[in-house]
Design a protein around this motif. Structure first.
Motif, short mmCIF file in Angstrom:
data_model
loop_
_atom_site.label_atom_id
_atom_site.label_comp_id
_atom_site.label_asym_id
_atom_site.label_seq_id
_atom_site.Cartn_x
_atom_site.Cartn_y
_atom_site.Cartn_z
N TYR A 126 -14.32 -39.24 62.76
CA TYR A 126 -14.40 -39.24 61.18
C TYR A 126 -13.23 -39.31 60.42
N VAL A 127 -12.38 -38.69 60.89
CA VAL A 127 -10.77 -38.59 60.08
C VAL A 127 -10.05 -39.76 60.22
N ARG A 128 -9.99 -40.62 61.50
CA ARG A 128 -9.08 -41.37 61.74
C ARG A 128 -9.28 -42.64 60.91
N PRO A 129 -10.19 -43.38 60.75
CA PRO A 129 -10.34 -44.46 60.04
C PRO A 129 -10.02 -44.01 58.17
N ASN A 130 -10.34 -42.84 57.88
CA ASN A 130 -10.11 -42.62 56.45
C ASN A 130 -8.51 -42.23 56.37
N LEU A 131 -8.26 -41.70 57.29
CA LEU A 131 -6.66 -41.16 57.32
C LEU A 131 -5.71 -42.36 56.99
N TRP A 132 -5.95 -43.22 57.94
CA TRP A 132 -5.01 -44.27 57.93
C TRP A 132 -5.45 -45.39 56.96
N ALA A 133 -6.65 -45.45 56.44
CA ALA A 133 -6.95 -45.93 55.23
C ALA A 133 -6.13 -45.70 53.89
N ALA A 134 -6.05 -44.49 53.97
CA ALA A 134 -5.44 -43.67 52.83
C ALA A 134 -3.78 -43.90 53.00
N VAL A 135 -3.29 -43.49 54.18
CA VAL A 135 -1.87 -43.94 54.22
C VAL A 135 -1.61 -45.22 53.81
N THR A 136 -2.15 -46.51 54.50
CA THR A 136 -2.02 -47.80 54.08
C THR A 136 -2.16 -47.92 52.49
N ALA A 137 -3.13 -47.29 51.93
CA ALA A 137 -3.27 -47.54 50.48
C ALA A 137 -2.08 -46.86 49.77
N VAL A 138 -1.51 -45.71 50.10
CA VAL A 138 -0.25 -44.96 49.57
C VAL A 138 1.11 -46.05 49.73
N LEU A 139 1.17 -46.34 51.05
CA LEU A 139 2.48 -46.91 51.41
C LEU A 139 2.51 -48.47 51.10
N PRO A 140 3.67 -48.78 50.54
CA PRO A 140 3.86 -50.40 50.39
C PRO A 140 3.96 -51.05 51.58
N ALA A 141 3.73 -52.16 51.83
CA ALA A 141 4.03 -52.85 53.05
C ALA A 141 5.71 -53.02 53.12
N PRO A 142 6.43 -52.62 54.04
CA PRO A 142 8.04 -52.53 54.23
C PRO A 142 8.22 -53.99 54.01
N GLY A 143 9.47 -53.96 53.46
CA GLY A 143 10.44 -55.17 53.42
C GLY A 143 11.28 -55.66 54.57
N SER A 144 11.22 -54.78 55.57
CA SER A 144 12.49 -54.98 56.60
C SER A 144 11.91 -54.04 57.75
N PHE A 145 12.44 -54.36 58.72
CA PHE A 145 12.05 -53.59 60.23
C PHE A 145 12.51 -52.14 59.80
N ALA A 146 13.67 -52.02 59.55
CA ALA A 146 14.20 -50.68 59.22
C ALA A 146 13.41 -49.75 58.28
N ALA A 147 12.89 -50.58 57.20
CA ALA A 147 12.05 -49.71 56.08
C ALA A 147 10.73 -49.24 56.95
N GLY A 148 10.23 -50.17 57.60
CA GLY A 148 8.90 -49.84 58.21
C GLY A 148 9.32 -48.72 59.26
N LEU A 149 10.56 -48.73 60.11
CA LEU A 149 10.67 -47.58 61.06
C LEU A 149 10.96 -46.18 60.47
N ALA A 150 11.44 -46.33 59.05
CA ALA A 150 11.62 -45.08 58.44
C ALA A 150 10.32 -44.65 57.93
N MET A 151 9.50 -45.43 57.45
CA MET A 151 8.19 -45.16 56.91
C MET A 151 7.47 -44.54 58.16
N GLY A 152 7.55 -44.98 59.15
CA GLY A 152 6.51 -44.65 60.28
C GLY A 152 7.15 -43.21 60.90
#
Length: 394
Positions: A330-356
């Motif tokens: 029950y948590v898993r889909p809502n958790l990652w949907a919320a994280v996706t909504a909060v985080l902007p799509a990264p502009g580079s690999f380094a930015a995505g790695l740091a966000m992760g």
């Protein structure tokens, strides 16, 4: 018999559990974040993410199986280990069902209403109230079954150093058979857990006398991990390019980790380096021997240097709770949907790695804080009550 002391505790195994859980959360980040990191439409970008997902998650899972085999190989079987595991999983699963029921009363979304609809209610209750037995958490189901046969695995390990190692090699070979088969004939999650247990037990019994383990160095691990990752990337790219990735990942023949022997091998190298180079082998746990993942691995002794609670609960005591919270169905889909909504799509690999990295650490810390409280207030009291009720009266 390896000497064990009660008061000393090798904190490196606690750190290893935390690192393994961080790998698992990172794996879930890659596979669930809404950035389509594993998109087969762009294989040059998607296959590195697929390989990272597979290697991180399965190395982390394998480390837990290895730790368990290492610390239980010399110990008598105790049913309480299974009871504690089943109870803790049940209590976390029930908690989230109750939270869903509360949401139904105050904020009924279509998804929650569907869960409690008359035609779905029985399935909802079955999935929640019997999570260990219906595979809601694949790891827990495999782990409990592994504990059930651990006395027989210990006998195999004690019988022969060479033959038990041959058995581990045979199981690793079986893990590769599914890649060549139209079905998933023999390799499953239980087999996966047993392989890790046997490897960990073998390292405990024979690792210090093994020439391979004695010569193993961290730079070997530093080479093996990138090589394993490169092999997985090449395999995934080929599968996408030739159009059979969907077949490989289908429910009928999905292979855990895609090439399981690679992940288990990397995890075994990491664990062997840590275990066989210890200045001394100490009792991994404190006074109690009934907990999860290595005797009492989730409950530290009172002398733990990084205790979270006055009772001596160490940081590793929360790791199982972190898994049960963030990977709850029950948590898993809502958790990652919320994280996706909060985080902007990264502009580079380094930015995505740091966000992760930030998201992975943040989820661990938040879930750990919740697990500390829930374990102390609910889980451990219920476990103690269950032990008293199940203990034979004299």
């Amino acid at each position: 018999m390896i000497h064990e002391t009660t008061n000393d505790r090798d904190m490196r195994f606690d750190a290893l559990r935390v690192a393994a859980m961080l790998m698992i959360i990172a794996c879930h980040f890659v596979s669930n974040i809404g950035w389509r990191l594993e998109s087969p439409d762009a294989p040059l970008l998607g296959t590195p993410a697929m390989a990272a997902d597979q290697l991180l998650g399965q190395v982390g899972s394998s480390l837990f199986f290895l730790i368990t085999g290492y610390f239980l190989v010399n110990r008598p079987f105790r049913m309480r280990r299974i009871v504690d595991t089943v109870l803790q999983t049940f209590l976390y699963s029930t908690l989230f069902l109750l939270l869903q029921a509360m949401l139904l009363a105050v904020h009924p979304t279509p998804g929650i209403e569907a869960m409690f609809a008359a035609d779905r209610l029985s399935a909802t209750l079955y999935g929640t109230l019997l999570p260990v037995f219906n595979g809601a958490y694949w790891f827990i189901t495999a782990y409990v079954l592994m504990l059930a046969v651990s006395p027989y695995l210990n006998m195999v390990l004690a019988a022969s150093r060479r033959r038990s190692l041959v058995l581990v090699g045979l199981l690793l070979g079986v893990s590769l058979m599914a890649l060549l088969s139209m079905t998933q004939p023999f390799w499953n999650n239980w087999c996966y857990a047993i392989t890790g247990y046997l490897a960990g037990g073998w390292i405990r019994l024979y690792g210090k006398d093994s020439r391979v383990c004695r010569k193993l160095r961290w730079w070997h691990v530093g080479v093996a991990a990138p090589v394993a990752y490169g092999v997985l990337m090449a395999f995934d790219y080929t599968a996408v390019a030739l159009g059979f990735m969907d077949w490989l990942k289908s429910d009928a023949r999905y292979v855990t980790g895609m090439i399981p022997a690679l992940s288990i091998g990397v995890a075994a190298m990491i664990f062997a380096m840590m275990a066989t180079n210890a200045p001394r082998v100490v009792r991994e746990s404190g006074r109690r021997e009934s907990g999860l993942l290595g005797g009492s691995g989730w409950r530290g002794g009172r002398g733990g240097r990084f205790g979270i609670l006055a009772s001596g609960k160490t940081l590793s005591a929360t790791v199982f709770g972190v898994y049960l919270i963030h990977n709850n169905p029950y948590v898993r889909p809502n958790l990652w949907a919320a994280v996706t909504a909060v985080l902007p799509a990264p502009g580079s690999f380094a930015a995505g790695l740091a966000m992760g990295a930030v998201v992975t650490a943040g989820i661990f810390v938040v879930c750990a804080a919740c697990a500390v409280v829930y374990d102390a207030v609910v889980v451990r009291p219920v476990q103690r009550l269950a032990v008293r009720l199940l203990r034979p009266h004299r």
